[in-house]
Enzyme design. Sequence first.
Site, PDB file in Angstrom:
ATOM      1  N   CYS A 113      -3.454   3.018  -5.447  1.00 48.09           N
ATOM      2  CA  CYS A 113      -2.881   3.917  -4.438  1.00 48.09           C
ATOM      3  C   CYS A 113      -1.481   4.395  -4.828  1.00 48.09           C
ATOM      4  O   CYS A 113      -1.114   5.535  -4.538  1.00 48.09           O
ATOM      5  CB  CYS A 113      -2.850   3.234  -3.072  1.00 48.09           C
ATOM      6  SG  CYS A 113      -1.956   1.658  -3.032  1.00 48.09           S
ATOM      7  N   HIS A 144       0.871  -1.171   0.000  1.00 45.37           N
ATOM      8  CA  HIS A 144       0.000   0.000   0.000  1.00 45.37           C
ATOM      9  C   HIS A 144       0.909   1.223   0.000  1.00 45.37           C
ATOM     10  O   HIS A 144       2.000   1.193   0.571  1.00 45.37           O
ATOM     11  CB  HIS A 144      -0.910   0.005   1.233  1.00 45.37           C
ATOM     12  CG  HIS A 144      -1.818   1.188   1.286  1.00 45.37           C
ATOM     13  ND1 HIS A 144      -2.762   1.440   0.312  1.00 45.37           N
ATOM     14  CD2 HIS A 144      -1.914   2.215   2.172  1.00 45.37           C
ATOM     15  CE1 HIS A 144      -3.405   2.557   0.609  1.00 45.37           C
ATOM     16  NE2 HIS A 144      -2.908   3.049   1.735  1.00 45.37           N
TER      17      HIS A 144
END
Length: 169
Positions: free
Chosen positions: A113, A23
């Site tokens: 992301c 992430h």
Amino acid sequence: MGQDNSHPQPGDLIEIYREFYQHWALYMGDGYVINVTPVDEGAPSLSVSIASIFTRKAKVKKQLLKEVVGNDKWHVNNKYDRSHTPRPVGEIIRLAERWIDREVPYDVLANNCEHFVTMLRYGEGVSDQATNAVDGATAAVGGIILVGLAAAVLKGFSRDSSREERRYH
């Protein structure tokens, strides 16, 4: 908190190691990051990419780095600085602040992301993670096609050799 003694500066890219993926967030300063989270407010930040895959929407949030990271390992990773010129830090932060609490489209391969934070830092969304996934899928499909072709050819040879054997017996 699972940090590795990184000392982020405003505008730095933060890579967080989840179980099956990484992430990404952008460090804003004072312990805060900006990152994309699922549109469902009740979803924990650890499920960001997984939930967003299904909703195809995400929300940009400013959150404490320690809350986004949880117990996962993380580090500053401005790896694209080698191939892309970062914007000035003040500009990165100003752009990032404009996105807070906005809903954005989400696509794990084309708009994830990592794409989001690299767009803020460099003016272009890049994601090795997505590129590698696409390359891997392409290779897998190519491999399946090759195996299928090989099987068809071998089946054809075996059928031809059976006919030949029958013809001579």
